[in-house]
Scaffold this motif. Structure first.
Motif, short mmCIF file in Angstrom:
data_model
loop_
_atom_site.label_atom_id
_atom_site.label_comp_id
_atom_site.label_asym_id
_atom_site.label_seq_id
_atom_site.Cartn_x
_atom_site.Cartn_y
_atom_site.Cartn_z
N ILE A 114 0.84 -1.20 0.00
CA ILE A 114 0.00 0.00 0.00
C ILE A 114 0.87 1.25 0.00
N GLN A 115 1.91 1.25 0.81
CA GLN A 115 2.82 2.41 0.83
C GLN A 115 3.49 2.62 -0.53
N GLN A 116 3.87 1.54 -1.19
CA GLN A 116 4.55 1.65 -2.48
C GLN A 116 3.61 2.08 -3.59
N ARG A 117 2.41 1.53 -3.59
CA ARG A 117 1.46 1.78 -4.69
C ARG A 117 0.67 3.07 -4.52
N LYS A 118 0.55 3.56 -3.28
CA LYS A 118 -0.15 4.81 -2.99
C LYS A 118 -1.55 4.85 -3.64
N PRO A 119 -2.43 3.96 -3.21
CA PRO A 119 -3.77 3.92 -3.80
C PRO A 119 -4.59 5.16 -3.44
N ASP A 120 -5.63 5.37 -4.19
CA ASP A 120 -6.56 6.46 -3.89
C ASP A 120 -7.52 6.06 -2.78
N LEU A 121 -7.72 4.76 -2.61
CA LEU A 121 -8.65 4.24 -1.61
C LEU A 121 -8.24 2.82 -1.26
N VAL A 122 -8.41 2.47 0.03
CA VAL A 122 -8.21 1.09 0.48
C VAL A 122 -9.53 0.60 1.05
N VAL A 123 -9.92 -0.62 0.66
CA VAL A 123 -11.09 -1.28 1.22
C VAL A 123 -10.57 -2.39 2.12
N LEU A 124 -10.97 -2.36 3.39
CA LEU A 124 -10.57 -3.40 4.34
C LEU A 124 -11.75 -4.33 4.53
N GLY A 125 -11.58 -5.58 4.11
CA GLY A 125 -12.65 -6.58 4.18
C GLY A 125 -12.55 -7.40 5.44
N ALA A 149 -10.36 -8.74 10.70
CA ALA A 149 -8.91 -8.98 10.79
C ALA A 149 -8.14 -7.93 10.00
N ALA A 150 -8.60 -7.60 8.80
CA ALA A 150 -7.91 -6.58 8.00
C ALA A 150 -7.96 -5.23 8.70
N LEU A 151 -9.10 -4.90 9.30
CA LEU A 151 -9.22 -3.63 10.01
C LEU A 151 -8.30 -3.61 11.23
N ALA A 152 -8.30 -4.69 12.01
CA ALA A 152 -7.46 -4.75 13.20
C ALA A 152 -5.98 -4.65 12.86
N LEU A 153 -5.57 -5.33 11.79
CA LEU A 153 -4.15 -5.38 11.44
C LEU A 153 -3.66 -4.15 10.69
N LEU A 154 -4.54 -3.48 9.95
CA LEU A 154 -4.09 -2.37 9.10
C LEU A 154 -4.77 -1.03 9.37
N GLY A 155 -5.94 -1.04 9.96
CA GLY A 155 -6.70 0.20 10.15
C GLY A 155 -5.93 1.32 10.82
N PRO A 156 -5.36 1.10 11.99
CA PRO A 156 -4.62 2.18 12.66
C PRO A 156 -3.43 2.71 11.85
N ARG A 157 -2.73 1.82 11.16
CA ARG A 157 -1.59 2.26 10.35
C ARG A 157 -2.06 3.14 9.19
N LEU A 158 -3.14 2.72 8.54
CA LEU A 158 -3.66 3.50 7.41
C LEU A 158 -4.21 4.84 7.89
N ALA A 159 -4.79 4.86 9.08
CA ALA A 159 -5.29 6.12 9.65
C ALA A 159 -4.14 7.10 9.88
N ARG A 160 -3.02 6.60 10.37
CA ARG A 160 -1.85 7.48 10.58
C ARG A 160 -1.33 8.04 9.26
#
Length: 128
Positions: free
Chosen positions: A80-91, A94-105
């Motif tokens: 995600i950091q490398q590709r710099k998407p316009d939007l991320v969908v967390l399904g 588990a995806a929210l717990a593992l990535l949500g806080p990092r993406l929010a930062r």
């Protein structure tokens, strides 16, 4: 090739690059063969094909041992950091717990999909 054709072709390629679709990365908690994932992935494809470029990352948390989940999340976060998407969908949770806080930062725009728990619990009680 005539100069006019060359200019027209050049303008076409420039216009194509400018009108690129937004990149949406979908992070699946599970894997594409999982029935739940299949259903929502098909739904996303049916609505976003021709509107967005879709990329999928499977964390595979149903089949991998818990000890491997963080490593999977790290790999997904790196992409995600490398590709710099316009939007991320967390399904799923588990995806929210593992990535949500990092993406929010990162201030990354995120859509939560199929979350069972209160999403605020993954952000220390508040969502900004």
């Amino acid at each position: 090739m005539s100069r006019l054709r060359y200019v027209a072709l050049l303008l076409f390629f420039i216009a194509s690059a400018v009108m690129a679709y937004p990149l949406v990365i979908v992070v699946e908690s599970y894997h594409p063969e999982n029935d739940w994932d299949k259903a929502y992935l098909n739904g996303l494809r049916s609505k976003l094909d021709g509107v967005a470029e879709l990329d999928f990352i499977a964390l595979d948390t149903k089949r991998l041992p818990t000890s491997a989940h963080l490593e999977q999340a790290d790999l997904a976060f790196y992409e995600i950091q490398q590709r710099k998407p316009d939007l991320v969908v967390l399904g799923d949770d588990a995806a929210l717990a593992l990535l949500g806080p990092r993406l929010a930062r990162m201030k990354m725009p995120v859509v939560f999909l199929g979350i069972n728990a209160d999403p605020a619990q993954y952000f220390g009680g508040k969502i900004t």
